[in-house]
Design a protein around this motif. Structure first.
Motif, PDB file in Angstrom:
ATOM      1  N   HIS A 369       0.835  -1.211   0.000  1.00 43.27           N
ATOM      2  CA  HIS A 369       0.000   0.000   0.000  1.00 43.27           C
ATOM      3  C   HIS A 369       0.868   1.260   0.000  1.00 43.27           C
ATOM      4  O   HIS A 369       0.585   2.221   0.726  1.00 43.27           O
ATOM      5  CB  HIS A 369      -0.940   0.017   1.215  1.00 43.27           C
ATOM      6  CG  HIS A 369      -1.726  -1.257   1.382  1.00 43.27           C
ATOM      7  ND1 HIS A 369      -2.847  -1.543   0.643  1.00 43.27           N
ATOM      8  CD2 HIS A 369      -1.529  -2.341   2.200  1.00 43.27           C
ATOM      9  CE1 HIS A 369      -3.326  -2.735   0.995  1.00 43.27           C
ATOM     10  NE2 HIS A 369      -2.535  -3.243   1.947  1.00 43.27           N
ATOM     11  N   GLU A 372      -0.804   4.625  -0.657  1.00 48.00           N
ATOM     12  CA  GLU A 372      -1.831   5.096   0.280  1.00 48.00           C
ATOM     13  C   GLU A 372      -1.169   5.875   1.410  1.00 48.00           C
ATOM     14  O   GLU A 372      -0.199   5.422   2.008  1.00 48.00           O
ATOM     15  CB  GLU A 372      -2.629   3.916   0.831  1.00 48.00           C
ATOM     16  CG  GLU A 372      -3.340   3.126  -0.274  1.00 48.00           C
ATOM     17  CD  GLU A 372      -4.065   1.915   0.275  1.00 48.00           C
ATOM     18  OE1 GLU A 372      -4.324   1.876   1.496  1.00 48.00           O
ATOM     19  OE2 GLU A 372      -4.388   1.005  -0.515  1.00 48.00           O
ATOM     20  N   GLN A 376      -0.738   1.914   7.665  1.00 40.03           N
ATOM     21  CA  GLN A 376      -1.210   0.554   7.466  1.00 40.03           C
ATOM     22  C   GLN A 376      -0.794  -0.317   8.643  1.00 40.03           C
ATOM     23  O   GLN A 376       0.373  -0.345   9.035  1.00 40.03           O
ATOM     24  CB  GLN A 376      -0.631  -0.022   6.166  1.00 40.03           C
ATOM     25  CG  GLN A 376      -1.034   0.734   4.914  1.00 40.03           C
ATOM     26  CD  GLN A 376      -2.522   0.652   4.645  1.00 40.03           C
ATOM     27  OE1 GLN A 376      -3.164  -0.370   4.914  1.00 40.03           O
ATOM     28  NE2 GLN A 376      -3.081   1.741   4.123  1.00 40.03           N
TER      29      GLN A 376
END
Length: 570
Positions: A369, A372, A376
């Motif tokens: 990710h 993003e 996380q």
């Protein structure tokens, strides 16, 4: 003109010993089968094809014995850095040759292919000569030797039926069947190891390379049938005398009884058993490490498509500049990719910086990710395994009085670990080192690539300034392209500023490519009677240039500077 032998001498000495050993082994076995009385009758049938086949077979055994050692990474790391006794016994120049382990592995493969070709061609002649021996009159030596094959015990010619063909006879014997299997395995291994296959179809390379197990099994059982036979009663039957003066053999002739022959035992296993044991231990260690749990503690996306992973594993110990093989089962159950560690041994985690330029690295970035922005949790990140760490040339940074560290592009990764470790140790009052100066050169293609590494340089620069040791690290960054006209104007306007307009460092950025002649000459003049380690990670073209510069400006005379070239290989 520099002293070429300082850097090239150990390599050529090693190659001379290797080539010399091959020549010596081939010559020894060639003469044994050419002049040996026990092989006199066999030579009457086969001529020079026999000693050529046996000499090449011996060289195959030698090189197959050696080829597994260069890929035993844990063994090499132990000898290179972990084993203090090995460091004492193996001088620095000797240990540096271990950095060329894959190059030597490839050279051994070429030598095996060459001797395989010689061995096959020689045995093709042997098979044909065995067939032709049946056409010789029975009152000639070759004819007499062939008729012996109709008897149970003393046969010499393995072809029992003169009314057959060579292909059928080839597949009647264990050496023939295993020879075909070995040759096919070798062809597949070699053709799938080319760079284009390895880079574009890694799983094809990985699968086919494991045919080496089939190759070695076939190699070990290739000679178990004992088709090549020697005379066992030369004390009763002198082959030279009987072949030239007596044409009748038999129990009624006391001077020339029937010659007796026997096949020798298989010997290849004696050559390869030790490296095979070492390699099995190596694979066991790799499997154990692959089962150890790794936790990804932090994921950072840097400019220029660089992904940073910070990880932890129980019992993980490393040295500066070492590398690991990273595996992500969710992407591929087969692929293991090498990455240099960018953390230092003093930190409580280990990290790698990965440039996302291929399918595997892009898939890893997606699973982590990286695009993003929100944090996380660990359970959302992919499971990974690591094999290593393994030693590299960078472990020797403290073995020299002056270091020159050169990186090109993403090749800067090992020096993230090295520079941090050097600075930590340099400030450790309990650590004794002869290293007094580090020259760092980074040749970078564009301005975006500076960000993640310039933070580290800025931190080191600040700490050195605070402690009054600014001269310890001489950082030189070269920007080769990636600036437009507006950026150029902005850079010129800020030229008088204390800090660089691009990197924010006190040391100003250089534009264009380094003048290596001037750089090496300046460092040589400033450091007489000094051992200087040159460490490089990057493309082959620049490596060749730095290698030549190291040779050119080395002066082994008293008071001269000596440049020792080291290249990262993994």
């Amino acid at each position: 003109m520099g002293d070429w032998m300082l850097n090239e001498g150990p390599k050529w000495a090693f190659l001379f010993i290797w080539f010399g050993t091959n020549i010596g082994v081939f010559t020894g076995f060639f003469l044994k089968f050419y002049n040996g009385a026990q092989y006199y009758y066999l030579n009457q049938i086969l001529g020079l094809a026999l000693p050529f086949a046996r000499g090449s077979a011996a060289c195959l055994n030698l090189n197959c014995m050696l080829i597994l050692f260069p890929v035993c990474r844990n063994l090499l790391s132990f000898i290179r850095g972990s084993c203090n006794c090995c460091r004492i016994i193996c001088r620095r120049n000797v240990r540096r040759q271990m950095d060329k382990n894959i190059t030597f592995h490839k050279a051994l493969a070429y030598m095996i292919i060459f001797h395989t070709a010689v061995h096959i061609i020689a045995h093709c002649f042997n098979l044909e000569f065995f067939m032709q021996a049946w056409d010789s009159p029975n009152n000639q030596t070759r004819g007499l030797l062939s008729t012996l094959s109709t008897q149970e015990d003393p046969w010499l010619n393995p072809i029992r039926d003169p009314n057959t063909n060579t292909t059928v006879e080839l597949l009647k014997f264990v050496p023939g069947i295993t020879g075909v299997i070995i040759t096919l395995s070798l062809i597949v291994i070699y053709t799938s190891s080319t760079e284009v296959i390895r880079r574009s179809y890694f799983e094809v390379f990985w699968f086919t390379h494991h045919l080496f197990a089939v190759f070695f099994i076939g190699l070990v059982i290739h000679g178990v049938q004992g088709v090549v036979r020697s005379q066992t009663n030369i004390d009763l039957h002198d082959p030279v005398l009987c072949a030239t003066q007596y044409l009748q053999w038999g129990p009624t002739n006391p001077e020339c009884p029937v010659p007796q022959f026997a096949g020798g035992p298989a010997q290849t296993w004696q050559w390869v058993i030790v490296p095979m044991v070492f390699y099995m231990i190596e694979r066991g260690i790799r499997f154990y490490r692959s089962q150890q749990k790794i936790v990804i503690t932090k994921v950072v996306k840097h400019p220029s498509k660089v992904l940073e992973l910070q990880m932890k594993r129980k019992g993980f110990k490393m040295e500066a500049g070492q590398y690991i093989f990273l595996h992500c089962p969710s992407i591929s159950r087969l692929e293991w990719h090498p990455f240099t560690l960018t953390s230092s041994p003093e930190e409580d985690y280990f990290s790698v910086h990965i440039r996302t330029v291929g399918d595997w690295t892009n898939a890893l970035a997606k699973m982590c990710h990286a695009d993003e922005k929100e944090f996380q949790e660990a359970w959302k990140l992919p499971a990974v395994a690591a094999d290593g760490p393994f030693g590299t040339a960078s472990e020797d940074v403290f073995q020299y009085q002056v270091d020159i560290c050169v990186a090109a592009g993403i090749g800067v990764t090992p020096f993230a670990s090295v520079l941090k470790h050097v600075w930590y140790q340099y400030n450790n009052p309990n650590f004794e080192t002869k290293l007094r100066k580090v020259h760092f050169f980074w040749i970078c293609p564009d301005t975006n690539a500076f960000e993640w590494f310039s933070d580290l340089l800025h931190q080191l620069e600040t700490q050195m300034a605070e402690q009054g040791k600014r001269d310890f690290l001489d950082a030189n960054i070269y920007l080769t392209r990636g600036w437009d006209q507006n950026q150029a104007k902005n850079i010129m306007l800020q030229e008088e500023d204390v800090y660089d307009a691009v990197t924010g460092l006190h040391q100003k950025t250089n534009y264009g490519r380094p003048n290596w002649d001037a750089i090496f000459k300046g460092i040589a003049d400033a450091n007489p009677n000094t051992s200087i380690g040159v460490f490089f990670c990057g493309p082959k073209v620049l490596s060749t240039t730095l290698h030549k510069m190291s040779n050119k400006y080395t002066n082994i005379e008293e008071g001269g500077a000596k440049f020792f070239y080291n290249k990262e290989n993994f």
